[in-house]
Design an enzyme around this catalytic site. Structure first.
Site, mmCIF file in Angstrom:
data_model
loop_
_atom_site.group_PDB
_atom_site.id
_atom_site.type_symbol
_atom_site.label_atom_id
_atom_site.label_comp_id
_atom_site.label_asym_id
_atom_site.label_seq_id
_atom_site.Cartn_x
_atom_site.Cartn_y
_atom_site.Cartn_z
ATOM 1 N N GLY A 16 0.790 -1.227 0.000
ATOM 2 C CA GLY A 16 0.000 0.000 0.000
ATOM 3 C C GLY A 16 0.821 1.274 0.000
ATOM 4 O O GLY A 16 0.308 2.351 0.293
ATOM 5 N N LYS A 17 2.094 1.166 -0.351
ATOM 6 C CA LYS A 17 2.976 2.339 -0.280
ATOM 7 C C LYS A 17 2.559 3.443 -1.263
ATOM 8 O O LYS A 17 2.585 4.631 -0.917
ATOM 9 C CB LYS A 17 4.430 1.935 -0.509
ATOM 10 N N THR A 18 2.158 3.076 -2.465
ATOM 11 C CA THR A 18 1.739 4.089 -3.434
ATOM 12 C C THR A 18 0.423 4.736 -3.012
ATOM 13 O O THR A 18 0.247 5.954 -3.163
ATOM 14 C CB THR A 18 1.606 3.465 -4.834
ATOM 15 N N TYR A 42 8.312 -12.030 -14.634
ATOM 16 C CA TYR A 42 7.404 -12.905 -13.889
ATOM 17 C C TYR A 42 7.111 -14.208 -14.646
ATOM 18 O O TYR A 42 6.707 -15.202 -14.039
ATOM 19 C CB TYR A 42 6.099 -12.171 -13.576
ATOM 20 N N ASP A 90 7.126 7.048 -3.126
ATOM 21 C CA ASP A 90 6.648 5.712 -2.792
ATOM 22 C C ASP A 90 7.750 4.659 -2.939
ATOM 23 O O ASP A 90 7.461 3.461 -3.002
ATOM 24 C CB ASP A 90 5.417 5.345 -3.634
ATOM 25 N N GLU A 105 1.386 -10.038 -11.989
ATOM 26 C CA GLU A 105 1.672 -10.282 -10.574
ATOM 27 C C GLU A 105 0.936 -11.494 -10.013
ATOM 28 O O GLU A 105 1.214 -11.915 -8.883
ATOM 29 C CB GLU A 105 1.277 -9.056 -9.736
#
Length: 376
Positions: free
Chosen positions: A189-191, A220, A259, A320
């Site tokens: 949740g940093k952004t 990925y 962020d 992701e």
């Protein structure tokens, strides 16, 4: 971007620990209403309009993005939190705390629930004297006169005494820090937090440009093949972005929220690269790292792995969706090792595993309080 408005509030108390009541009110206003810019002296006056204990009164100047009606609702909640009980009695009564809106910018408001400027402020020395101390040349929106002139014309002949005790002004985040970097694992949740703080404080924002990296989806699908070009491209882009963006801002005048912090490059590289690749990568990183401006505060958002996987699934980025719990744990271990080894970085760890600061304002305010109260 939220619009910051200036409001002047009158605070009074004549029950219990009056000085403490005023300070608690100021602290809660700073937490839930806005930045407290000025605090007047404390003045003692006799109870006004009835026979009761003497009051301690003060005024504060607050910068807030709340509209007037919401502001009033928050102030009533603060009064309630501090123990004020409103009784259905006519006239004035003793109170643990009383908070009134005197002015809200230069607006004139007449509604069913709120009148601004306060209709009786010009009749009361206990309101005008501390207000003039911190807003001498502000013009009353209706009288069209400077407040100090309004005080000179005040007919209230009650005695008012300035006390030696001083109230403490809570230092806002924007004065305590110039540059905050918010970090965390994938999906922490940093952004979201960086965006919310930027909006809250009109901060300059530096966001990682991960979506523009062509190697990320490929990584990925085939980690071994694309790990090195991915990490090198991230390192180069983060270095260029931080160098360019931070150079544009005056770190002593602007409030900046990012962020990410460039050290995350090394943390992810330790997890994804082979040993020989990592050694080469580390040489490049060390040269760049020494030239990057360090944040005043490094905030690490910790979130447990199950919650991270839920968040990753919820935001729905295709590349992701195959991330495994083991990979996230390795990233977290890398951050933990980094945090333990940093002696010259001001670090604050916040566990957000049980918080929903995006949808729950109380959780968001809880995080802001931790940042405000963090001791360097």
């Amino acid at each position: 971007m939220k619009i910051q408005r200036i409001t002047y509030l009158s605070l009074g108390s004549n029950q219990g620990e009056k000085l403490q009541n005023l300070q608690k009110a100021i602290d809660l206003i700073a937490e839930k209403v806005g930045a407290v810019q000025k605090v007047a002296s404390i003045y003692k006056t006799a109870s006004w309009g009835y026979d009761g204990e003497d009051f301690y009164n003060t005024c504060i100047k607050v910068s807030t993005y709340l509209p007037p009606e919401t502001l009033m609702f928050r102030l009533l909640k603060i009064e309630e939190e501090l123990g004020r009980e409103r009784k259905n009695k006519k006239g004035y009564t003793d109170r643990v705390i009383d908070i009134d809106i005197l002015l809200f910018d230069d607006e004139i408001i007449f509604s069913k629930t709120l009148i601004v400027p306060h209709p009786r402020m010009l009749e009361r020395k206990f309101a005008l004297v501390p207000l003039v101390e911190i807003a001498r040349n502000v013009i009353h929106p209706i009288e069209k006169k400077h407040l100090f002139i309004c005080l000179e014309n005040c007919t209230d002949d009650s005695e008012i005494f300035k006390l030696e005790e001083q109230l403490q002004r809570p230092i806002p985040i924007t004065e305590k820090y110039n540059y905050i970097a918010i970090e965390g694992n994938i999906g922490a949740g940093k952004t979201s937090l960086a965006n919310m703080m930027s909006d809250e404080f009109n901060a300059k924002m530096v966001l990682e440009r991960f979506a523009d990296n062509p190697f990320l989806p490929k990584f990925y699908n085939d980690e071994e093949r694309y790990a090195f070009p991915l990490e090198m491209s991230f390192l180069a882009d983060r270095y260029q972005q931080l160098s360019d963006d931070l150079a544009q801002f005056d770190l002593f005048k602007n409030f900046i929220v990012s962020d990410y912090y460039i050290f995350k490059s090394l943390i992810f590289a330790q997890v994804t690269l082979q040993n020989d690749e990592y050694q080469l990568y580390r040489k490049m990183f060390d040269m760049m790292y020494n030239e990057i401006t360090k944040p005043d505060l490094y905030v690490y958002l910790y979130q447990n792995t199950d919650r991270l996987l839920q968040n990753i699934k919820k935001r729905g980025r295709d590349y992701e969706q195959n991330i495994e719990a083991g990979y996230l744990q390795k990233i977290h271990d890398g951050y933990s090792n980094f945090i333990k080894t940093q002696q010259d970085l001001n670090i604050l760890i916040i566990d957000v595993s049980e918080l929903d600061f995006v949808n729950n304002e109380a959780d968001y305010l809880h995080i802001l309080k931790k940042i405000k109260n963090h001791k360097v």
